[in-house]
Design a protein around this motif. Sequence first.
Motif, PDB file in Angstrom:
ATOM      1  N   GLY A   1      19.075 -12.960 -22.332  1.00 22.77           N
ATOM      2  CA  GLY A   1      18.799 -11.656 -21.715  1.00 22.77           C
ATOM      3  C   GLY A   1      19.900 -11.299 -20.746  1.00 22.77           C
ATOM      4  O   GLY A   1      20.085 -11.965 -19.730  1.00 22.77           O
TER       5      GLY A   1
ATOM      6  N   GLY B   1      12.200 -11.848 -19.433  1.00 22.72           N
ATOM      7  CA  GLY B   1      10.984 -11.330 -18.800  1.00 22.72           C
ATOM      8  C   GLY B   1       9.793 -11.369 -19.744  1.00 22.72           C
ATOM      9  O   GLY B   1       9.928 -11.631 -20.942  1.00 22.72           O
TER      10      GLY B   1
ATOM     11  N   ASN C   1      11.511 -15.315 -13.790  1.00 23.98           N
ATOM     12  CA  ASN C   1      10.320 -14.710 -14.381  1.00 23.98           C
ATOM     13  C   ASN C   1       9.036 -15.150 -13.672  1.00 23.98           C
ATOM     14  O   ASN C   1       8.380 -16.113 -14.064  1.00 23.98           O
ATOM     15  CB  ASN C   1      10.295 -15.094 -15.866  1.00 23.98           C
TER      16      ASN C   1
ATOM     17  N   GLY D   1      16.964  -0.124 -10.963  1.00 23.16           N
ATOM     18  CA  GLY D   1      16.762  -1.470 -11.543  1.00 23.16           C
ATOM     19  C   GLY D   1      15.826  -2.349 -10.746  1.00 23.16           C
ATOM     20  O   GLY D   1      15.784  -3.555 -10.947  1.00 23.16           O
TER      21      GLY D   1
ATOM     22  N   GLU E   1       9.754  -3.353 -12.511  1.00 26.07           N
ATOM     23  CA  GLU E   1       9.520  -4.194 -13.678  1.00 26.07           C
ATOM     24  C   GLU E   1       9.569  -3.332 -14.946  1.00 26.07           C
ATOM     25  O   GLU E   1       9.429  -2.106 -14.884  1.00 26.07           O
ATOM     26  CB  GLU E   1       8.138  -4.845 -13.584  1.00 26.07           C
TER      27      GLU E   1
ATOM     28  N   GLY F   1      15.273  -7.831  -2.118  1.00 21.15           N
ATOM     29  CA  GLY F   1      14.268  -8.473  -2.960  1.00 21.15           C
ATOM     30  C   GLY F   1      14.397  -8.130  -4.421  1.00 21.15           C
ATOM     31  O   GLY F   1      13.630  -8.629  -5.252  1.00 21.15           O
ATOM     32  N   ALA F   2      15.341  -7.285  -4.765  1.00 15.73           N
ATOM     33  CA  ALA F   2      15.493  -6.879  -6.165  1.00 15.73           C
ATOM     34  C   ALA F   2      16.909  -6.356  -6.358  1.00 15.73           C
ATOM     35  O   ALA F   2      17.663  -6.186  -5.401  1.00 15.73           O
ATOM     36  CB  ALA F   2      14.462  -5.802  -6.514  1.00 15.73           C
TER      37      ALA F   2
END
Length: 442
Positions: A12, A83, A106, A189, A192, A302-303
């Motif tokens: 991925g 994911g 994940n 992005g 989820e 966090g992302a």
Amino acid sequence: MSLSPIKVALLGIGTVGSGVFKVLQRNQVDIKARTGRGIEIVLVADRATDHARSVVGTAAEVIDDAFAAVARPDIDIVVELIGGYTVAKELVLKAIENGKHVVTANKALLAVHGPEIFAAAQKKNVMVAFEAAVAGGIPIIKALREGLTANRIEWVAGIINGTTNFILSEMRDKGLDFDVVLKEAQRLGYAEADPTFDIEGVDAAHKITLVSALAFGIDVQFDKTYIEGITKLSATDIRYAEQLGYRIKLLGISKRTDKGVELRVHPTLVPAKRLIANVEGAMNAVVVQADAVGTTLYYGKGAGSEPTASAVIADLVDVARLHTADPLHRVPHLAFQPDAMQKDLPILPMEAVTTSYYLRLRVADEPGVLATITGILADARISIDAMLQREAAEVGEGAAQTDVILLTHECQEAAMNQAMAAMQALPTVLKPIVRIRKEELN
Ligand code: NDP
Ligand code: HSE
């Protein structure tokens, strides 16, 4: 002595996978110097092969079949960044069966199938590393598993979903609509693949479930986590909370009590003066309360592509360093040795949780209404901490109605449920009562 490079297959290469590839290339000299050997992504498996080639060029082989990648004998570490629970689960279990170490971001997979995956990994003496699964780039797993290892952890509370924190911040500061901000979070992005996981609190629940296992030495028990997202939050309550000196955040909370472990995700009023109340946008923050060190706070992105890649690569370095170590000398997957996990510490049902509350009642503006409401709370032995009554004109529905906002002291959720049912049954309570839990975090 210089070891040969460790060989990695990346499954991925979307938002996080491309970040991993780029950061590993950009910082390869420093990363090799820290690891003591090179870390080489030699194989990338993604069903979008053209896109994958556009990211990696000729630096790695690109294939579309991830199952072929986990079967390749030359691969030492499989990085799962696809994911979901289905194909990802099969791939991870296959990789383990084939003796590969696994690194994954994940959280959904580990929260739901963690027990099976960790047991399989232990049997095969391979590592499953998942720093990126909780709070993106913040090394909170490392802190819980290693940095805080001397402590008895009392509670953990965190903003662990960037998408919802971004939505709440943008709605409050810019007055933007929920849907507009969610689209922006998707574009950046953060969200989820299925964004209902973010907004309904499921993603935060996956993460706090993993955190609870690491903090308290209990099994990963996602099915026992209480989950409430932000979709029912209204701008009115965000505003009233501000007037009372609070901010509303979607928190993941896990607390050890005498009777068991609280494990919950819900919108929460937090005093505006706390650092965590001022964490905005897609930033995450986790507060850990522990007996020796006291309170510690972990803050960061966090992302997003490279922040999450930072955590994935940290895991790759850890695995590369410990690859040749005796499995007994490795850090246990869930911080505690598998045979020393707490089997007699139950997850408490929500009715047994103790917390304080914000209540908003739309009531008929007539004599005696407030006395009846406070009487019901008194009968349930729930003590009121603060009260606010908005003028009918502010409520905007004419002189016949008003909003009563109550902050309570701590009580058991079961007592609050009973009191709310009694208040809701009053003919003078005109709309469903809004209940938001409140944590002082002191
Ligand atoms: P993306 O959807 O951006 O990337 C996933 C990639 O995997 C896509 O290129 C997808 O192709 C490919 N893919 C899907 N199914 C297969 C398959 N069967 N075989 C081969 N390739 C496949 O996801 P993210 O990078 O955002 O997330 C990856 C993981 O990291 C998830 O578990 C997520 O929860 C987690 N995570 C994400 C963070 C973030 O900020 N994005 C932060 C922390 C964790 P296609 O596009 O064709 O579907
Ligand atoms: N969707 C997640 C979030 C990605 O918004 O926090 C990071 O896990």
